[in-house]
Design a protein around this motif. Structure first.
Motif, PDB file in Angstrom:
ATOM      1  N   GLY A  14      27.554  41.982  45.069  1.00  0.00           N
ATOM      2  CA  GLY A  14      26.907  42.958  45.928  1.00  0.00           C
ATOM      3  C   GLY A  14      26.521  42.484  47.300  1.00  0.00           C
ATOM      4  O   GLY A  14      25.428  42.774  47.748  1.00  0.00           O
ATOM      5  N   GLU A  15      27.400  41.789  47.984  1.00  0.00           N
ATOM      6  CA  GLU A  15      27.093  41.333  49.324  1.00  0.00           C
ATOM      7  C   GLU A  15      27.490  42.385  50.354  1.00  0.00           C
ATOM      8  O   GLU A  15      28.190  42.108  51.310  1.00  0.00           O
ATOM      9  CB  GLU A  15      27.853  40.034  49.612  1.00  0.00           C
ATOM     10  CG  GLU A  15      26.933  38.886  49.885  1.00  0.00           C
ATOM     11  CD  GLU A  15      27.680  37.668  50.343  1.00  0.00           C
ATOM     12  OE1 GLU A  15      27.468  37.268  51.486  1.00  0.00           O
ATOM     13  OE2 GLU A  15      28.472  37.139  49.564  1.00  0.00           O
ATOM     14  N   TYR A  16      27.032  43.625  50.164  1.00  0.00           N
ATOM     15  CA  TYR A  16      27.297  44.678  51.129  1.00  0.00           C
ATOM     16  C   TYR A  16      26.340  44.497  52.295  1.00  0.00           C
ATOM     17  O   TYR A  16      25.217  44.072  52.128  1.00  0.00           O
ATOM     18  CB  TYR A  16      27.064  46.056  50.498  1.00  0.00           C
ATOM     19  CG  TYR A  16      27.882  46.292  49.257  1.00  0.00           C
ATOM     20  CD1 TYR A  16      29.257  46.223  49.292  1.00  0.00           C
ATOM     21  CD2 TYR A  16      27.264  46.576  48.058  1.00  0.00           C
ATOM     22  CE1 TYR A  16      30.004  46.439  48.156  1.00  0.00           C
ATOM     23  CE2 TYR A  16      28.004  46.795  46.912  1.00  0.00           C
ATOM     24  CZ  TYR A  16      29.372  46.733  46.972  1.00  0.00           C
ATOM     25  OH  TYR A  16      30.094  46.942  45.839  1.00  0.00           O
ATOM     26  N   ALA A  42      25.853  35.192  47.410  1.00  0.00           N
ATOM     27  CA  ALA A  42      27.049  34.544  46.863  1.00  0.00           C
ATOM     28  C   ALA A  42      27.474  33.441  47.828  1.00  0.00           C
ATOM     29  O   ALA A  42      27.355  33.581  49.047  1.00  0.00           O
ATOM     30  CB  ALA A  42      28.173  35.560  46.697  1.00  0.00           C
ATOM     31  N   ALA A  43      27.979  32.347  47.269  1.00  0.00           N
ATOM     32  CA  ALA A  43      28.427  31.238  48.096  1.00  0.00           C
ATOM     33  C   ALA A  43      29.676  31.607  48.900  1.00  0.00           C
ATOM     34  O   ALA A  43      29.875  31.121  50.006  1.00  0.00           O
ATOM     35  CB  ALA A  43      28.704  30.021  47.224  1.00  0.00           C
ATOM     36  N   GLU A  44      30.514  32.459  48.334  1.00  0.00           N
ATOM     37  CA  GLU A  44      31.744  32.886  48.987  1.00  0.00           C
ATOM     38  C   GLU A  44      32.159  34.225  48.389  1.00  0.00           C
ATOM     39  O   GLU A  44      31.741  34.568  47.289  1.00  0.00           O
ATOM     40  CB  GLU A  44      32.852  31.869  48.782  1.00  0.00           C
ATOM     41  CG  GLU A  44      33.250  31.688  47.320  1.00  0.00           C
ATOM     42  CD  GLU A  44      34.290  30.607  47.115  1.00  0.00           C
ATOM     43  OE1 GLU A  44      35.372  30.944  46.619  1.00  0.00           O
ATOM     44  OE2 GLU A  44      34.002  29.455  47.443  1.00  0.00           O
ATOM     45  N   GLU A  49      40.365  39.139  41.192  1.00  0.00           N
ATOM     46  CA  GLU A  49      40.875  38.415  40.021  1.00  0.00           C
ATOM     47  C   GLU A  49      39.799  37.499  39.437  1.00  0.00           C
ATOM     48  O   GLU A  49      39.611  37.440  38.219  1.00  0.00           O
ATOM     49  CB  GLU A  49      42.116  37.584  40.382  1.00  0.00           C
ATOM     50  CG  GLU A  49      43.329  38.418  40.761  1.00  0.00           C
ATOM     51  CD  GLU A  49      43.325  38.818  42.244  1.00  0.00           C
ATOM     52  OE1 GLU A  49      42.452  38.353  43.032  1.00  0.00           O
ATOM     53  OE2 GLU A  49      44.192  39.624  42.617  1.00  0.00           O
ATOM     54  N   ARG A  50      39.095  36.764  40.296  1.00  0.00           N
ATOM     55  CA  ARG A  50      38.026  35.884  39.819  1.00  0.00           C
ATOM     56  C   ARG A  50      36.880  36.696  39.236  1.00  0.00           C
ATOM     57  O   ARG A  50      36.252  36.288  38.267  1.00  0.00           O
ATOM     58  CB  ARG A  50      37.528  34.989  40.951  1.00  0.00           C
ATOM     59  CG  ARG A  50      38.504  33.860  41.257  1.00  0.00           C
ATOM     60  CD  ARG A  50      38.014  32.912  42.329  1.00  0.00           C
ATOM     61  NE  ARG A  50      36.701  32.381  42.005  1.00  0.00           N
ATOM     62  CZ  ARG A  50      35.801  32.012  42.914  1.00  0.00           C
ATOM     63  NH1 ARG A  50      36.068  32.125  44.204  1.00  0.00           N
ATOM     64  NH2 ARG A  50      34.631  31.535  42.547  1.00  0.00           N
ATOM     65  N   PHE A  51      36.613  37.851  39.818  1.00  0.00           N
ATOM     66  CA  PHE A  51      35.560  38.713  39.297  1.00  0.00           C
ATOM     67  C   PHE A  51      35.898  39.152  37.868  1.00  0.00           C
ATOM     68  O   PHE A  51      35.069  39.050  36.967  1.00  0.00           O
ATOM     69  CB  PHE A  51      35.369  39.925  40.207  1.00  0.00           C
ATOM     70  CG  PHE A  51      34.354  40.905  39.705  1.00  0.00           C
ATOM     71  CD1 PHE A  51      33.005  40.606  39.722  1.00  0.00           C
ATOM     72  CD2 PHE A  51      34.751  42.135  39.201  1.00  0.00           C
ATOM     73  CE1 PHE A  51      32.057  41.514  39.257  1.00  0.00           C
ATOM     74  CE2 PHE A  51      33.821  43.053  38.740  1.00  0.00           C
ATOM     75  CZ  PHE A  51      32.472  42.729  38.765  1.00  0.00           C
ATOM     76  N   VAL A  52      37.130  39.585  37.654  1.00  0.00           N
ATOM     77  CA  VAL A  52      37.550  40.024  36.316  1.00  0.00           C
ATOM     78  C   VAL A  52      37.510  38.847  35.339  1.00  0.00           C
ATOM     79  O   VAL A  52      37.065  39.000  34.199  1.00  0.00           O
ATOM     80  CB  VAL A  52      38.947  40.687  36.357  1.00  0.00           C
ATOM     81  CG1 VAL A  52      39.503  40.896  34.953  1.00  0.00           C
ATOM     82  CG2 VAL A  52      38.869  42.024  37.094  1.00  0.00           C
TER      83      VAL A  52
END
Length: 108
Positions: A14-16, A42-44, A49-52
Motif C-alpha cells: 500500500g505505498e500509494y 516498503a523497502a522497494e 509476481e513477488r506479491f503472489v
C-alpha cells in the motif's frame, strides 16, 4: 486467506501516494481504510509476481496459482469499489502486472 497475512500484504503493497490513498480509503471498509492511511513503508516496490509468491507462502496449503486466484478475487472487489478512474491512477503507481490481479488487464 487468513486475516493477518491479508493485512500485512495490503500494508506492504500500500505505498500509494497523495490523494489516491485517501480516495481509495474513503471507498473501502474502515479497517482497510486505516491500513491504507497508516501503511508500513516498503523497502522497494513489490512486483506482482513477488506479491503472489509472498501471499502463497502465507496461505497454508496454497501454491502460486491458488494464491493468484485468491489475490485476484480480493483485488477485483477493491477495483470495483475504487471505480475505473481511481483504479487507473493506482495502477500507474504500481509495478507492471498488478492490472491482471485487479481484474483489469491493460489494453495493448
Amino acid at each position: 486467506m487468513r486475516w493477518q497475512p491479508f493485512l500485512e500484504a495490503v500494508q506492504e503493497r500500500g505505498e500509494y501516494h497523495g490523494e489516491e490513498r485517501n480516495d481509495l480509503a474513503a471507498r473501502l471498509p474502515e479497517t482497510f481504510a486505516l491500513i491504507l492511511l497508516n501503511p508500513l513503508q516498503a523497502a522497494e516496490p513489490l512486483s506482482s509476481e513477488r506479491f503472489v509468491r509472498a501471499v502463497s507462502a502465507w496461505i497454508e496449503g496454497a501454491n502460486e496459482q491458488t494464491a493468484a486466484w485468491d489475490t485476484s478475487a480480493v483485488l477485483s472487489v477493491v477495483a470495483d469499489a475504487a471505480g475505473e478512474e481511481l483504479l487507473q491512477r493506482l495502477l500507474l503507481q504500481l509495478p507492471p502486472g498488478y492490472d491482471l490481479l485487479f481484474g483489469h488487464p491493460s489494453a495493448g
